[in-house]
Design a protein around this motif. Sequence first.
Motif, PDB file in Angstrom:
ATOM      1  N   TYR A   1      11.328  -6.514  -4.570  1.00 35.68           N
ATOM      2  CA  TYR A   1      10.005  -6.007  -4.953  1.00 35.68           C
ATOM      3  C   TYR A   1      10.012  -4.512  -5.232  1.00 35.68           C
ATOM      4  N   MET A   2      11.194  -3.945  -5.437  1.00 39.50           N
ATOM      5  CA  MET A   2      11.211  -2.485  -5.492  1.00 39.50           C
ATOM      6  C   MET A   2      10.526  -1.931  -6.746  1.00 39.50           C
ATOM      7  N   ASP A   3      10.266  -2.787  -7.731  1.00 37.52           N
ATOM      8  CA  ASP A   3       9.541  -2.285  -8.894  1.00 37.52           C
ATOM      9  C   ASP A   3       8.068  -2.033  -8.566  1.00 37.52           C
ATOM     10  N   VAL A   4       7.525  -2.733  -7.547  1.00 30.49           N
ATOM     11  CA  VAL A   4       6.124  -2.498  -7.186  1.00 30.49           C
ATOM     12  C   VAL A   4       5.973  -1.680  -5.912  1.00 30.49           C
ATOM     13  N   GLU A   5       7.032  -1.525  -5.138  1.00 33.07           N
ATOM     14  CA  GLU A   5       6.883  -0.760  -3.885  1.00 33.07           C
ATOM     15  C   GLU A   5       8.129   0.073  -3.615  1.00 33.07           C
ATOM     16  N   TRP A   6       8.303   1.128  -4.398  1.00 32.40           N
ATOM     17  CA  TRP A   6       9.484   1.969  -4.242  1.00 32.40           C
ATOM     18  C   TRP A   6       9.579   2.569  -2.850  1.00 32.40           C
ATOM     19  N   TRP A   7       8.433   2.748  -2.156  1.00 31.43           N
ATOM     20  CA  TRP A   7       8.459   3.422  -0.851  1.00 31.43           C
ATOM     21  C   TRP A   7       9.211   2.633   0.208  1.00 31.43           C
TER      22      TRP A   7
ATOM     23  N   GLY B   1       3.838   3.774   3.707  1.00 33.83           N
ATOM     24  CA  GLY B   1       3.402   2.614   2.940  1.00 33.83           C
ATOM     25  C   GLY B   1       3.617   1.306   3.686  1.00 33.83           C
ATOM     26  N   THR B   2       3.164   0.220   3.071  1.00 37.38           N
ATOM     27  CA  THR B   2       3.421  -1.112   3.633  1.00 37.38           C
ATOM     28  C   THR B   2       4.127  -1.950   2.575  1.00 37.38           C
TER      29      THR B   2
ATOM     30  N   LEU C   1       0.814  -1.208   0.000  1.00 39.90           N
ATOM     31  CA  LEU C   1       0.000   0.000   0.000  1.00 39.90           C
ATOM     32  C   LEU C   1       0.844   1.253   0.000  1.00 39.90           C
ATOM     33  N   PHE C   2       0.339   2.277  -0.653  1.00 40.82           N
ATOM     34  CA  PHE C   2       0.862   3.614  -0.429  1.00 40.82           C
ATOM     35  C   PHE C   2      -0.337   4.542  -0.540  1.00 40.82           C
ATOM     36  N   HIS C   3      -0.169   5.810  -0.209  1.00 36.40           N
ATOM     37  CA  HIS C   3      -1.286   6.757  -0.211  1.00 36.40           C
ATOM     38  C   HIS C   3      -2.373   6.337   0.754  1.00 36.40           C
TER      39      HIS C   3
ATOM     40  N   MET D   1      15.492  -2.721   3.655  1.00 37.82           N
ATOM     41  CA  MET D   1      15.802  -2.538   2.232  1.00 37.82           C
ATOM     42  C   MET D   1      16.200  -3.862   1.588  1.00 37.82           C
ATOM     43  N   TYR D   2      16.880  -4.721   2.366  1.00 32.25           N
ATOM     44  CA  TYR D   2      17.264  -6.042   1.845  1.00 32.25           C
ATOM     45  C   TYR D   2      16.024  -6.897   1.567  1.00 32.25           C
TER      46      TYR D   2
END
Lengths: 325, 306
Positions: free
Chosen positions: B267-273, B83-84, B74-76, B261-262
């Motif tokens: 999954y950083m393409d779907v959850e950059w936050w 976010g989560t 989630l974000f926003h 971060m590890y």
Amino acid sequence: MPMNIWGYVVRRLLYIIPMVIGITAITFFTVFAAAGGNPVAIVEANDPELPQATVNALIAYLQLDKPVPIQYLNWLWNVVHLNFGVSIQSGRPVSDIIWSWAWTTVYLQLFALVVSVALAIPISVYAARRRNSAGDFVITGISVFGISAPVFWVGEMLIILFAYDLGVLPAGGAHSLNAVWPWSIGDYLAHLALPAAVIAYFNLGLYVRLLRSRLVEIFQSDYVMALRAMGTPERITVYKHALRNAITPVVTFVGLALGTSIAGAPVTETTFSWPGLGYEFVRAITNLDFPVILAIVFLISVMTMVSNIVVDILYVYIDPRVRVS
Amino acid sequence: MATQTVRRRSASQFAVALRRFRRSKAGLTGLGMLVFMSIVAALGPRIAPYNVNSNNLLLEGETDIAPTWLKPPLFHNWAFPFGTTVGGLDVFSGVLVSLHVDMIIGVGAALFAMALAILVGLVSGFYGRVVDTVLMRITELFIVFPALLFLLLLSRLLAGRLTGVETILFYIIIIGVFSWATNARLIRGEVLRVKSLEFIESEKALGASTSRIVFRHILPNVLAQVVVLTSFTVATSILTEVALFFLGFGSGNILSLGEIMYLNFPYMDVEWWSELFPGISVVILVLAFNLLGDGLSDALNPKLRE
């Protein structure tokens, strides 16, 4: 050029030997101490389905029936003959695979080095000449940010932006699967762009901070004032006279930073899945692939020290006042 | 008016430094950021809105490995300001809890390293001769030692066997052991400089004891350098620690910014936050110590005249 430079180089190179022996010995004995004297037990615990043949090969390679110091000397003797043993992970001789990793690391580091030095000089001159201006403020701010941000995090942000959002650059790897050097040079450069930018940015922060403060001091010195009073063109004052005196400590620093940068390769390379020594080191550690671990510790130590020596020699060329001793 | 005595003591070294520091924008910014981050780090685990225990990183009852266990990140959503993650971690809580740990490890490792550096620097610089030669050879070995490689190796071999508190001590010690060498060399240089000054000579002629010369005269004079170096060393220690955890060499039983971060790197393409916010927290923390170091360095440098 001093005549005794070669004697100096040889002495410095010889000095590497005890250092490398110290470093690899500490690593070797740490592995043994942590493994309770039996690294194979750790390997087996880590991967219970390891074929017995591999275990036997490892025992034979490490000569586990002999005392630990003898085993170390044996390893050292093999290294002198460029025999690093067999990788537990892939079953291939380490010396077959390690040189391509080393080359991948070296060209990334050198490319980043050239970029950062080339950019550091004009940027520092700009900031130092307009000291305390808005431009200077922005440059010093960006520099201190560069040395404060984890390199992998800057890398991640660039990947998210350029690879995922804009889709203009690849997110990782050194080249596409079907790319053939040198015909796919564009593909290689595209893969090089992000990791090189990240390393260059970090180094740039270090260089600009140092070079700028040196230049600020020099611009206030008597000889620069005299040059200006004589009406020497500003370009010549800055680039021919001031920069020459500012650059010498930076050169030493470049050597140190290159060493740090190579030693920090696990972080940058893992972020970009860059198949160099650092990335492979992390994989080898995860799998406890001892021959590969020892070989990479050895190679990275040598590379760090050689880069320092190269820079020291350069130092003698740049600054004629420096005498080797 | 003529009889009024002008009471003006000569400014103490400390007062001069303080006055200069107050005028250093970098130093004040750094100090402000550090105070803020210290408060956040100290209170972090208490004010974190959600539980972040490593076991709860995956939401309860969802243990199968198939992608179905993934929660939609989630974000926003103001309930989760940062976010989560796919693993169900509230990034804001994660950052608050991690800052606490990162601050302890970073500051602890730097203090440990500085204690070693002061010891080696003082002894080496003061005694000289064989002691100096031996200590400086050891120092050189530690300077060229590929510290990160060795730290990774040690973490892999040992970290998994430790409890939470032991883990923190473990990282403090191993990072400290590989951060003192450069500082020791700089402190030694400073000791040599101070030692050659005339007032030490006269003190010796007056028959002062070794311990008096070292602790009463040399140590206070190298203290300025030590303070500046400490600030920078905390910055590098935090960066090293975060890098170790980011590479997946945390012990799994303590949460660090690098660990978050590890875990979410794939999954950083779907959850950059989940990468952006922990990273920004690291930057602010490290920036605080670097700026503070810059400010202190300007304030304590006797060469810069006002």
